[in-house]
Design an enzyme around this catalytic site. Structure first.
Site, short mmCIF file in Angstrom:
data_model
loop_
_atom_site.label_atom_id
_atom_site.label_comp_id
_atom_site.label_asym_id
_atom_site.label_seq_id
_atom_site.Cartn_x
_atom_site.Cartn_y
_atom_site.Cartn_z
N LYS A 241 14.24 101.34 61.66
CA LYS A 241 14.13 101.47 63.13
C LYS A 241 13.71 102.89 63.51
CE LYS A 241 18.14 102.12 65.56
NZ LYS A 241 18.10 103.36 66.36
N ASN A 242 14.42 103.87 62.95
CA ASN A 242 14.22 105.24 63.40
C ASN A 242 12.93 105.87 62.87
OD1 ASN A 242 16.48 104.96 64.90
ND2 ASN A 242 17.82 106.12 63.53
N ARG B 240 17.36 105.87 74.13
CA ARG B 240 17.00 107.29 74.15
C ARG B 240 15.68 107.57 73.44
NH1 ARG B 240 20.24 111.38 74.91
NH2 ARG B 240 19.14 112.55 73.32
N CYS C 13 25.47 108.76 76.56
CA CYS C 13 25.66 107.47 75.92
C CYS C 13 27.14 107.30 75.67
CB CYS C 13 24.80 107.32 74.68
SG CYS C 13 25.47 108.06 73.24
N ARG D 231 24.56 113.91 74.50
CA ARG D 231 23.25 113.84 73.83
C ARG D 231 22.12 114.44 74.68
NH1 ARG D 231 22.23 108.22 71.00
NH2 ARG D 231 20.99 109.49 69.60
N ASP E 296 25.03 108.06 61.05
CA ASP E 296 24.79 106.63 61.29
C ASP E 296 25.49 105.72 60.28
OD1 ASP E 296 23.31 107.24 63.51
OD2 ASP E 296 21.36 107.02 62.54
N ARG F 106 20.15 95.65 68.54
CA ARG F 106 19.23 96.77 68.78
C ARG F 106 18.73 97.35 67.47
NH1 ARG F 106 21.39 101.44 72.41
NH2 ARG F 106 19.37 102.16 71.68
N1 EPU Z 1 20.75 117.90 70.35
C1 EPU Z 1 20.77 118.87 71.32
N2 EPU Z 1 19.67 119.00 72.12
C2 EPU Z 1 18.57 118.22 71.96
C3 EPU Z 1 18.55 117.23 70.97
C4 EPU Z 1 19.67 117.08 70.18
O1 EPU Z 1 21.77 119.59 71.47
O2 EPU Z 1 17.61 118.42 72.71
C5 EPU Z 1 21.92 117.72 69.47
C6 EPU Z 1 22.58 116.36 69.65
O3 EPU Z 1 23.46 116.33 70.72
C7 EPU Z 1 23.25 116.19 68.30
C8 EPU Z 1 22.30 116.89 67.33
O4 EPU Z 1 21.49 117.73 68.13
O5 EPU Z 1 24.48 116.85 68.28
C9 EPU Z 1 21.40 115.97 66.53
O6 EPU Z 1 20.71 115.06 67.39
P1 EPU Z 1 19.25 114.55 67.06
O7 EPU Z 1 18.32 115.05 68.10
O8 EPU Z 1 18.95 114.87 65.63
O9 EPU Z 1 19.41 112.99 67.23
P2 EPU Z 1 18.38 111.97 67.88
O10 EPU Z 1 17.00 112.33 67.48
O11 EPU Z 1 18.68 111.79 69.31
C10 EPU Z 1 18.38 110.38 65.81
C11 EPU Z 1 18.63 108.93 65.57
C12 EPU Z 1 20.11 108.63 65.72
C13 EPU Z 1 20.88 109.49 64.72
C14 EPU Z 1 20.55 110.97 64.93
C15 EPU Z 1 21.18 111.89 63.91
C16 EPU Z 1 16.55 107.94 66.31
C17 EPU Z 1 15.84 107.10 67.28
N3 EPU Z 1 17.85 108.14 66.52
O12 EPU Z 1 18.80 110.65 67.14
O13 EPU Z 1 20.27 107.27 65.37
O14 EPU Z 1 22.26 109.29 64.88
O15 EPU Z 1 19.11 111.16 64.86
O16 EPU Z 1 20.76 111.57 62.63
O17 EPU Z 1 15.98 108.40 65.33
C18 EPU Z 1 21.12 105.08 65.52
O18 EPU Z 1 20.14 104.69 64.87
O19 EPU Z 1 22.12 104.34 65.74
C19 EPU Z 1 21.15 106.45 66.02
C20 EPU Z 1 21.99 106.84 66.98
#
Ligand code: EPU
Length: 418
Positions: free
Chosen positions: A22-23, A92, A116, A121, A304, A396
């Site tokens: 998915k990701n 997101r 969320c 986030r 995850d 999802r």
């Molecule tokens: N963060 C910030 N500011 C930002 C972006 C992120 O402070 O602008 C923080 C977040 O709050 C968190 C950390 O950075 O504490 C890491 O977040 P990241 O941006 O890496 O996560 P994401 O890109 O929003 C993806 C996956 C998530 C997975 C996380 C961590 C996708 C679509 N989603 O989210 O997957 O948990 O990386 O590995 O790729 C899931 O599949 O169930 C899922 C939630």
């Protein structure tokens, strides 16, 4: 709404196929917006989140057609740069359209995703990256508006190696003038997968998969065509299913090089874990030993898989600690696991889990994709029957999980909630 009814107590035995990630699929679908040509992705899982991304691309004006596990995106007809709140708030990952729209059209308006179930986030790192590339960014009426005639290559240094911000920056920088360096980039396997797809479109990216990514901007990109990498979280969920039920499960199609942290942890818990010709297999013939685990960015233990491993610890011998370092509040599964009899004490971002000999079936509620996966695993070993409601969360991110688990002998069925 549907629910799952699981009758626990059966050892799983068999091969379970792992689908595309998915990701990895979601940013790759957004990447199609970078080019007026037609892009194709193969091995795309059938998930509600993929459908949401299809709807978003269509709202932007793209023409999308779907095969069984294939998505074809004609982005020549894109005529809007606005991603609306109603879609972004449900997923997101919709925020991934920001970089591509801005880079190709000079303007993007993407709703702020909001919080969320397990915390705020934020998206500040995405916004900082767009600003570093020369965009003017403002927030109006809950929308992020980014504008730039043409983005300029820049040095982007992330405070945290965010997956989403790395992906967005990488996509935007492909069409920027000059060279971009991303420091402290996310190294999750979905990032080199995205880079490979973009390079197939004509981008010039090096270093993805390391913490320093170099992107030489090009004037335009063509269409992409690639297969999606296997889903390491789905694979990991099946491996824990094998271990928790004291059975033997082979996750067919899993890439062992993406599963190092989980494989070592399962071994520490007493499982036999092997790489096979087709993927990864786990077998377990005793109660797991308690282990301590802290989530971390890749190649550390993935957040995850945190709920799934907590389910395993719930029936282990001894007491283990689960520390969540990525999302401090990602513990909505804890009260539901407690309803099944788990002995868990939460303190800040750490959960102390004292293993019990048996869990007992109960009615529980799923709260997010991975929390639901943890509940299904716990239900597979609980005595009696567990009803898990609100399973749209699991749809999802997992394609037909009940059919896949049934294939290895699980007693799980989907029924309409009354
Ligand atoms: N963060 C910030 N500011 C930002 C972006 C992120 O402070 O602008 C923080 C977040 O709050 C968190 C950390 O950075 O504490 C890491 O977040 P990241 O941006 O890496 O996560 P994401 O890109 O929003 C993806 C996956 C998530 C997975 C996380 C961590 C996708 C679509 N989603 O989210 O997957 O948990 O990386 O590995 O790729 C899931 O599949 O169930 C899922 C939630």
């Amino acid at each position: 709404m549907d629910r799952f009814v699981v009758r626990g107590g059966r050892a799983l035995s068999g091969a379970i196929p792992v689908g595309g990630a998915k990701n990895a699929a979601l940013p790759i679908m957004a990447a199609a917006l970078l080019s007026p040509a037609t892009s194709r992705a193969r091995g795309v899982p059938k998930l509600n989140d993929v459908e949401t991304m299809v709807r978003l691309l269509e709202i932007l004006g793209a023409r999308v057609s779907r095969g069984e596990h294939e998505v074809v995106i004609d982005a020549s007809s894109v005529n809007s740069v606005t991603a609306p709140y109603d879609l972004v708030r449900t997923m997101r990952a919709s925020f991934y359209v920001l970089g591509p729209l801005l880079a190709r059209f000079g303007r993007a308006r993407v709703s702020l995703p909001g919080g969320c179930a397990w915390g705020p986030r934020p998206v500040d790192l995405h916004i900082e990256a767009m600003k570093a590339l020369g965009a003017r960014v403002s927030i109006e009426h809950g929308d992020v508006i980014a504008e730039a005639e043409r983005l300029r290559g820049a040095e982007i240094v992330f405070r945290i190696p965010s997956v989403g911000a790395t992906g967005n920056a990488m996509m935007a920088a492909c069409l920027a003038q000059g060279t971009t360096v991303i420091e402290n980039a996310a190294r999750e396997p979905e990032m080199p997968a995205l880079a490979a797809y973009l390079n197939g479109m004509g981008a010039k990216i090096e270093g993805a998969g390391t913490s320093r990514i170099l992107i030489e901007g090009v004037a335009s990109l063509g269409g992409g065509d690639d297969a999606i990498i296997p889903d390491r979280i789905e694979a990991g969920t099946f491996l824990v299913a094998g271990a928790i039920t004291r059975g033997r499960v082979e996750a067919v199609g899993a890439d062992p090089s993406h599963l190092g942290a989980l494989m070592s942890l399962l071994r520490e818990a007493g499982a036999t874990v092997e790489t096979t010709l087709r993927g990864v297999a786990v077998s377990m013939d005793r109660r797991p030993h308690a282990v301590d685990v802290a989530t971390a960015v890749y190649p550390g233990f993935p957040t995850d898989l945190q709920a799934q491993i907590m389910a395993l610890l719930a029936v282990s011998e001894g007491t283990g600690t689960v520390t969540e370092t990525i999302y401090y509040d990602r513990f909505t599964h804890v009260p539901e696991l407690q309803r099944l009899g788990a002995d868990i004490r939460l303190e800040g971002n750490a959960a102390s889990v004292r293993g019990v000999p048996s869990l007992f079936g109960a009615r529980v509620m799923s709260t997010d994709i991975r929390a639901s996966a943890g509940l299904i695993l716990a239900a597979l070993v609980a005595e009696g029957s567990t009803a898990i409601s609100r399973i749209y969360h699991i749809d999802r991110g997992y394609e037909a999980i009940e059919e896949k688990l049934r294939g290895a002998g699980a007693d799980i069925r989907r029924e309409r909630e009354t």
